[in-house]
Design an enzyme around this catalytic site. Structure first.
Site, PDB file in Angstrom:
ATOM      1  N   LYS A   1      38.587  42.059  57.828  1.00 42.06           N
ATOM      2  CA  LYS A   1      38.622  41.095  56.012  1.00 42.06           C
ATOM      3  C   LYS A   1      36.857  40.744  56.756  1.00 42.06           C
ATOM      4  CE  LYS A   1      40.876  40.246  52.239  1.00 42.06           C
ATOM      5  NZ  LYS A   1      42.271  41.307  51.561  1.00 42.06           N
TER       6      LYS A   1
ATOM      7  N   GLY B   1      49.255  34.166  38.243  1.00 41.40           N
ATOM      8  CA  GLY B   1      48.227  34.507  37.949  1.00 41.40           C
ATOM      9  C   GLY B   1      47.787  35.749  37.060  1.00 41.40           C
TER      10      GLY B   1
ATOM     11  N   VAL C   1      44.730  42.931  39.079  1.00 40.70           N
ATOM     12  CA  VAL C   1      45.978  43.016  39.453  1.00 40.70           C
ATOM     13  C   VAL C   1      47.289  42.318  38.056  1.00 40.70           C
ATOM     14  CG1 VAL C   1      48.038  43.094  40.411  1.00 40.70           C
ATOM     15  CG2 VAL C   1      45.680  43.367  41.459  1.00 40.70           C
TER      16      VAL C   1
ATOM     17  N   GLY D   1      44.799  37.737  36.584  1.00 38.56           N
ATOM     18  CA  GLY D   1      44.237  38.426  37.166  1.00 38.56           C
ATOM     19  C   GLY D   1      43.914  39.710  36.595  1.00 38.56           C
TER      20      GLY D   1
END
Ligand code: PHE
Length: 353
Positions: A79, A182, A186, A184
């Site tokens: 990452k 959330g 997704v 966003g």
């Protein structure tokens, strides 16, 4: 802190770069190359300290290792975190992304990357100017497979169906209440899949523009952030940031299961046990959110069609989550431990389990 964070981490390498021009820190954590080249998103945000950024990179990279190992995909875990100063201008941001691309290129395939929190397919186009061929999920006009978000959402949708099957003995979603934290790339796609399948959607978000746009859309109900953990629902679906399942929030939950897309949902490993004690079925994040990375790699490296990508994502999540729930019941361990055990067996080369 940097010393102890790295000492206590079980990964392979960490690459640090202080980008003088912008003041940003670039951290690339290579957790494992056991199953293939380290692959993971590039997260870009401001952190309170370098320690906090490093901790995020280390944990997120381990998550990627487990994510790919569960379905036995030929990628390792890594990452990148780009810790930017607040108020970075868009011109400075672009040149930072190009310098970052050059660094990824220099690593020569040790690390491949795609979008994550704070970066988009448009950003991948810029990074790829200097970072190709190690940059995935560019826009379709830039030659890539586009945003991984909808594929991640599809996998989470399938995970919710599997959880409902386990809890209610039917995978149908008619009338099931799902609360998404959330909205966003997704969360919003997930809400659409769910509401098409008959689910009742409520959502929470902190972005005023997103709230105004989504309130009442398809009957979505808005839940203020202060009530997101204590709101009653069948499925709670965290699709924002990590660390939200902890000693403070778990006692408040009024859901039957947690199935979401956010990486690192558990504050610490012990929180999996607290969820189990509360009889809340937890779908480990790294099992449920493989869809984006899996689809993008398949589309760009293995020539999958969109249809095949969708089918493979759904099957992978269904199969893996089923196995995780079975193993957890059989061995009387948390679903998190069960999922880690399956991943570790694949990393040890035991391909039949
Ligand atoms: N953000 C993705 C994840 O956490 C990372 C990713 C996207 C990796 C696309 C590769 C390709 O799974």
């Amino acid at each position: 802190m940097v010393e102890s964070l790295i000492k206590d981490w079980d990964g392979e390498n960490v690459i640090f770069r202080h980008d003088k021009q912008s003041g940003a820190w670039i951290i690339i954590a290579i957790h494992s190359t056991r199953l293939g080249p380290a692959t993971g998103g590039t997260r870009m945000k401001s952190y309170r300290s370098l320690d906090e950024a490093l901790r995020d990179a280390l944990r997120l990279s381990a998550g990627m290792t487990y994510k790919f190992a569960v379905p036995d995909l030929p990628y390792g875990g890594g990452k990148a975190v780009i810790a930017v100063p607040p108020n970075l201008g868009s011109g400075d941001r672009k040149s930072l992304l190009r310098r970052y691309g050059a660094l990824v290129k220099q690593l020569g395939g040790l690390f491949s990357t795609g979008p994550d929190v704070g970066t988009s397919s448009e950003d991948m186009d810029i990074i790829a100017e200097t970072g190709a061929p190690y940059i995935f999920a560019r826009t379709s006009s830039g030659g890539g497979a586009g945003s991984p978000g909808p594929y991640t959402a599809l996998g989470v949708f399938e995970g919710i169906r599997v959880a409902c099957e386990k809890l209610f003995a039917e995978s149908g979603l008619n009338g099931r209440k799902i609360l998404i934290q959330g909205m966003g790339s997704v969360g919003e796609a997930l809400a659409e899949f769910l509401s098409e399948a008959g689910g009742e959607i409520s959502f929470s978000d902190i972005d005023e523009a997103a709230i105004a746009r989504l309130k009442g859309k398809r009957g979505y109900e808005f839940i203020p952030a202060s009530e997101v953990y204590s709101s009653e629902c069948d499925i709670f679906s965290p699709c924002a940031l990590g660390g939200i399942l902890n000693t403070e929030t778990i006692p408040q939950l009024k859901c039957r299961a947690v199935v979401g897309a956010a990486n690192n949902q558990l504050g610490e490993p012990g929180d999996a046990e607290s969820l189990r004690e509360r009889k809340i079925l937890y779908a480990p994040d790294f099992v449920t959110n493989i869809g984006g990375a899996m689809a993008i790699m398949g589309l760009e490296l293995d020539g999958w069609t969109n249809e095949k990508a969708r089918e493979n994502v759904r099957n992978a999540v269904r199969f893996a989550l089923g196995k995780v729930f079975d193993l957890s019941a059989m061995e009387d361990i948390t679903t998190d431990s069960a999922a880690r055990r399956i991943a570790e067996e694949h990393m040890a080369g035991n391909r039949d389990s």
